[in-house]
Motif scaffolding. Sequence first.
Motif, mmCIF file in Angstrom:
data_model
loop_
_atom_site.group_PDB
_atom_site.id
_atom_site.type_symbol
_atom_site.label_atom_id
_atom_site.label_comp_id
_atom_site.label_asym_id
_atom_site.label_seq_id
_atom_site.Cartn_x
_atom_site.Cartn_y
_atom_site.Cartn_z
ATOM 1 N N MET A 52 42.436 41.946 38.533
ATOM 2 C CA MET A 52 41.226 42.061 39.576
ATOM 3 C C MET A 52 41.384 43.561 39.811
ATOM 4 O O MET A 52 42.400 44.151 40.275
ATOM 5 C CB MET A 52 41.289 40.996 40.581
ATOM 6 C CG MET A 52 40.094 40.951 41.237
ATOM 7 S SD MET A 52 40.010 39.774 42.671
ATOM 8 C CE MET A 52 40.146 38.207 41.811
ATOM 9 N N GLY A 53 40.108 44.053 39.826
ATOM 10 C CA GLY A 53 39.998 45.354 40.302
ATOM 11 C C GLY A 53 39.289 45.340 41.695
ATOM 12 O O GLY A 53 38.666 44.208 42.165
ATOM 13 N N ARG A 54 39.077 46.396 42.340
ATOM 14 C CA ARG A 54 38.431 46.719 43.571
ATOM 15 C C ARG A 54 36.983 46.052 43.663
ATOM 16 O O ARG A 54 36.708 45.392 44.645
ATOM 17 C CB ARG A 54 38.464 47.973 44.084
ATOM 18 C CG ARG A 54 39.815 48.557 44.491
ATOM 19 C CD ARG A 54 39.854 49.790 45.297
ATOM 20 N NE ARG A 54 40.873 50.466 45.662
ATOM 21 C CZ ARG A 54 41.626 49.903 46.474
ATOM 22 N NH1 ARG A 54 41.793 49.004 47.026
ATOM 23 N NH2 ARG A 54 43.051 50.659 46.262
ATOM 24 N N ALA A 55 36.074 46.204 42.581
ATOM 25 C CA ALA A 55 34.959 45.873 42.552
ATOM 26 C C ALA A 55 34.770 44.552 42.371
ATOM 27 O O ALA A 55 34.173 43.598 43.122
ATOM 28 C CB ALA A 55 34.231 46.596 41.298
ATOM 29 N N GLN A 56 35.580 43.694 41.619
ATOM 30 C CA GLN A 56 35.705 42.222 41.696
ATOM 31 C C GLN A 56 36.182 41.777 42.956
ATOM 32 O O GLN A 56 35.720 40.632 43.108
ATOM 33 C CB GLN A 56 36.811 41.911 40.434
ATOM 34 C CG GLN A 56 36.068 42.169 39.160
ATOM 35 C CD GLN A 56 37.019 41.936 37.961
ATOM 36 O OE1 GLN A 56 38.366 42.474 38.100
ATOM 37 N NE2 GLN A 56 36.911 41.963 36.685
ATOM 38 N N LEU A 57 36.906 42.212 43.461
ATOM 39 C CA LEU A 57 37.555 41.843 44.849
ATOM 40 C C LEU A 57 36.623 42.013 45.811
ATOM 41 O O LEU A 57 36.247 40.760 46.571
ATOM 42 C CB LEU A 57 38.749 42.715 45.228
ATOM 43 C CG LEU A 57 39.470 42.369 46.782
ATOM 44 C CD1 LEU A 57 39.958 40.908 46.395
ATOM 45 C CD2 LEU A 57 40.233 43.353 47.069
ATOM 46 N N SER A 58 35.536 42.832 45.883
ATOM 47 C CA SER A 58 34.470 42.901 46.743
ATOM 48 C C SER A 58 33.449 41.802 46.384
ATOM 49 O O SER A 58 33.022 41.298 47.154
ATOM 50 C CB SER A 58 33.905 44.201 46.885
ATOM 51 O OG SER A 58 33.357 44.604 45.702
ATOM 52 N N GLU A 59 33.425 41.621 45.139
ATOM 53 C CA GLU A 59 32.509 40.334 44.821
ATOM 54 C C GLU A 59 32.985 39.016 44.956
ATOM 55 O O GLU A 59 32.472 38.279 45.620
ATOM 56 C CB GLU A 59 32.024 40.652 43.185
ATOM 57 C CG GLU A 59 31.272 39.584 42.692
ATOM 58 C CD GLU A 59 31.142 39.861 41.286
ATOM 59 O OE1 GLU A 59 30.485 38.822 40.650
ATOM 60 O OE2 GLU A 59 31.617 40.593 40.560
ATOM 61 N N LYS A 65 32.043 34.362 51.211
ATOM 62 C CA LYS A 65 31.274 34.359 52.172
ATOM 63 C C LYS A 65 29.864 33.564 52.030
ATOM 64 O O LYS A 65 29.514 32.813 53.116
ATOM 65 C CB LYS A 65 31.073 35.929 52.842
ATOM 66 C CG LYS A 65 30.267 36.204 54.048
ATOM 67 C CD LYS A 65 30.266 37.554 54.264
ATOM 68 C CE LYS A 65 29.579 37.821 55.821
ATOM 69 N NZ LYS A 65 29.513 39.283 56.101
ATOM 70 N N GLU A 66 29.397 33.940 50.920
ATOM 71 C CA GLU A 66 28.149 33.096 50.615
ATOM 72 C C GLU A 66 28.545 31.705 50.820
ATOM 73 O O GLU A 66 27.610 30.894 51.195
ATOM 74 C CB GLU A 66 27.584 33.657 49.471
ATOM 75 C CG GLU A 66 26.447 32.798 48.786
ATOM 76 C CD GLU A 66 25.687 33.318 47.669
ATOM 77 O OE1 GLU A 66 24.646 32.819 47.278
ATOM 78 O OE2 GLU A 66 26.280 34.276 46.987
#
Length: 95
Positions: A52-59, A65-66
């Motif tokens: 997992m990359g940072r972008a995937q982690l934030s997603e 949260k959703e």
Amino acid sequence: MARKRHSDEDVLKLLREIELKLSGGSDVAFACRSVGISDATYYNWRRRFGGMGRAQLSELKSLEKENVQLKKIVAELELDKLILKESLNHLKPRA
């Protein structure tokens, strides 16, 4: 010994460090000890965050949260439905 809580970003950073040490010929136990975690923690983190990359982690965080918000909405709607059913039962004439 007090338990450390690592943020998700820290976990990704530590996993990358361990992967570098493993690619350098080190074994898992030594690589984990050098960054201060256990083998079991490494395997759990790798299962959860592996590749997992940072972008995937934030997603992932935004989706979690959703999901919490949607579960809360469903619970409220279910409660409203039960209240309406109960009030309808009181309004029905009994035969």
